[in-house]
Write an enzyme that holds these catalytic residues in place. Structure first.
Site, PDB file in Angstrom:
ATOM      1  N   GLU A   7     -38.304  -0.674  25.346  1.00  0.00           N
ATOM      2  CA  GLU A   7     -36.906   0.241  25.887  1.00  0.00           C
ATOM      3  C   GLU A   7     -36.355   1.650  25.100  1.00  0.00           C
ATOM      4  O   GLU A   7     -36.337   1.771  24.343  1.00  0.00           O
ATOM      5  CB  GLU A   7     -36.113  -0.600  25.105  1.00  0.00           C
ATOM      6  CG  GLU A   7     -36.812  -2.122  25.431  1.00  0.00           C
ATOM      7  CD  GLU A   7     -36.599  -2.844  26.373  1.00  0.00           C
ATOM      8  OE1 GLU A   7     -35.464  -2.149  27.133  1.00  0.00           O
ATOM      9  OE2 GLU A   7     -36.995  -3.892  26.830  1.00  0.00           O
TER      10      GLU A   7
ATOM     11  N   CYS B 245     -27.654   3.799  24.150  1.00  0.00           N
ATOM     12  CA  CYS B 245     -28.741   4.336  25.437  1.00  0.00           C
ATOM     13  C   CYS B 245     -27.946   3.864  27.113  1.00  0.00           C
ATOM     14  O   CYS B 245     -28.506   3.762  27.872  1.00  0.00           O
ATOM     15  CB  CYS B 245     -29.976   3.230  25.453  1.00  0.00           C
ATOM     16  SG  CYS B 245     -30.294   2.040  25.591  1.00  0.00           S
TER      17      CYS B 245
END
Length: 499
Positions: free
Chosen positions: A230, A264
């Site tokens: 991720e 993110c």
């Protein structure tokens, strides 16, 4: 249970685990795993409930330590980003786990005509390793751990070395709530992380930067460890001409300033219709001041995680100015003297960064917002597609044709329209990236359960199939009837007589 921490210490003066201790925890979990003895639904639910209660009973302590690791970070934001998501995820998984554990009936295709039955059985993989990043060290360890525990695995978590106080506290809390053979936390610096990633895991999940993700894959390759990455990337937001420009600018800025851009999923750059640029810029600067009247010393405004991270953002802004790009900051914030001790930086908007500059190429991970102008939706789509695939894309506006065109003409991990990061919070859609922004998906209900399971195919032949096959299932194939049946099923012509 875990033994006391090893004598090594990290820069914060906290004791950390040695590579030998990490190996011992891994060996204990490996010895406890057996393909012949899977945890029951009750055992899995109990483990998830204990992790949920840990967050519930100790959220104040976790909040205080995470705030101390950052220096400045809003307690409310910590609760919303690091505590609540894990609790909500745990409750959802517990409700559905028994259903997910049942074998799933699958179509047998053409074999179904002969009474063949096909099923998928979800079995635990074994021992799972999880590395979480500094920006959400608790939730990004707990969320995948819940999925892995639900699938019946043993789990070891390693939070980021950049949040050492939080890692040490989380280790202690997990140690008090779990046997190390069920769930454990280990701590340490960069060397410990490298050692951790190189262990022969049955599955490994890493959340962090793309460069580190490449090193994780290199460490996993010798053991053929399956990896979920991720990562992040430069997440774009496309503002459509029919959007409420002032409202959209405020929405983007508030999201960008959350954790000072160290998320993110936050918007890295915005694409704005050329004719609406000045309205967007004015509204964005106003929104920054309304949200944070002051920056320096503001407890609700997050600091950069470290001095190197702080200095990197300053260098990016200096380079943008030197290249001739238009650089804007709210005047009231620009008047405040920045401090390397506080590491709090104001919103900085860079208009149409020079192609090839660092701001144009790198994931920012700080309170900088790049703004590009466009004249047509096709031009905006082309700019997005000129950059590496990102973790998320946002579309803000109401024209359905334009929205559909953007969704189907770009490639990102996920898309949210007219909101922030909702695709990452769904209970039914898996979360993950694509290409440089990651590989594999978890969360999203059953998606996360399957991510940490081996979905084993089981096919049962019927008596009818065995009867029809008979001696024709092995050489020599002398049955015209069997041959003609196969030709008919494959829709192939029969050979001519004597052929």
């Amino acid at each position: 249970m875990l033994t006391p921490l090893a004598e090594a210490t990290n820069p914060a003066g906290l004791p950390v685990d040695s590579p030998g201790r990490i190996d011992a925890v891994f060996a204990a979990q490996r010895a406890a795993y057996s393909p012949a003895d899977h945890p029951s639904a009750e055992e899995r639910i109990d483990r998830i409930e204990r992790l949920e209660r840990l967050l519930q009973h100790h959220y104040r302590d976790l909040t205080a330590t995470l705030e101390a690791d950052f220096g400045y970070r809003s307690p409310d934001q910590i609760l919303a980003a690091d505590i609540y998501p894990g609790m909500a995820h745990a409750a959802h998984v517990r409700r559905h786990l028994r259903t997910w554990m049942r074998p799933r009936r699958k179509s047998s295709g053409a074999l179904g005509l002969l009474g063949v039955r096909s099923r998928e059985y979800a079995e635990p993989l074994g021992v799972v390793g999880i590395m979480s990043p500094f920006n959400a060290p608790v939730s990004l360890a707990v969320d995948p751990a819940i999925d892995a525990l639900a699938a019946g695995n043993r789990v070891i978590m390693k939070p980021s070395e950049l949040t050492p106080r939080t890692a040490a506290l989380f280790r202690e809390l997990v140690q008090n709530a779990f046997d190390e053979r069920e769930l454990a936390v280990v701590t340490g610096g960069v060397e410990a992380s490298a050692h951790f990633a190189a262990l022969p895991w049955d599955k490994f999940l890493f959340t962090g930067g793309t460069a580190t993700g490449r090193r994780i894959l290199e460490a996993a390759a010798p053991n053929l460890t399956p990896v979920i990455l991720e990562l992040g990337g430069k997440c774009p937001a496309i503002v459509l001409p029919d959007a409420d420009i002032r409202a959209v600018a405020g929405q983007i800025v508030q999201g960008r300033l959350g954790n000072s851009g160290q998320i993110c999923l936050s918007v890295d750059y915005a694409l704005v219709p050329e004719e609406h640029l000045e309205t967007f810029l004015d509204a964005a600067l106003d929104a920054a001041v309304r949200t944070y009247p002051t920056v320096q010393g503001n407890r609700d405004y997050s600091a950069m995680i470290s001095v190197p991270a702080y200095e990197r953002i300053l260098a990016l802004v200096d380079e943008a100015r030197a290249s001739g790009a238009r650089v804007l900051q709210p005047p009231v914030h620009a008047a405040e003297a920045p401090s390397a001790e506080r590491r709090q930086l104001p919103l900085t908007i860079v208009v149409n960064p020079k192609p090839g500059s660092r701001i144009d190429q790198e994931e920012i991970f700080g309170p900088i917002l790049s703004v590009y102008t466009y004249r047509s939706v096709d031009q905006a789509v082309a700019l997005v597609n000129s950059k590496p695939k990102a973790l998320a894309l946002y579309v803000l506006g109401w024209n359905r044709r334009s929205i559909e065109h953007i969704v189907t003409s770009t490639s990102t991990g996920g898309v949210t329209v007219n909101a922030a990061a909702l695709h990452a919070m769904s209970g039914s859609i898996g979360f993950g990236g694509v290409g440089p922004s990651g590989m594999g998906r978890y969360k999203g209900g059953r998606v996360g359960f399957d991510a940490f399971s081996n979905t084993k195919a089981v096919v049962r032949a019927s008596r009818l199939l065995l009867r029809l096959a008979g001696d024709n299932a092995a050489p020599p194939f002398r049955s015209d009837r069997a041959r003609n049946n196969l030709l008919r099923m494959a829709r192939l012509p029969r050979p001519a007589e004597g052929a």
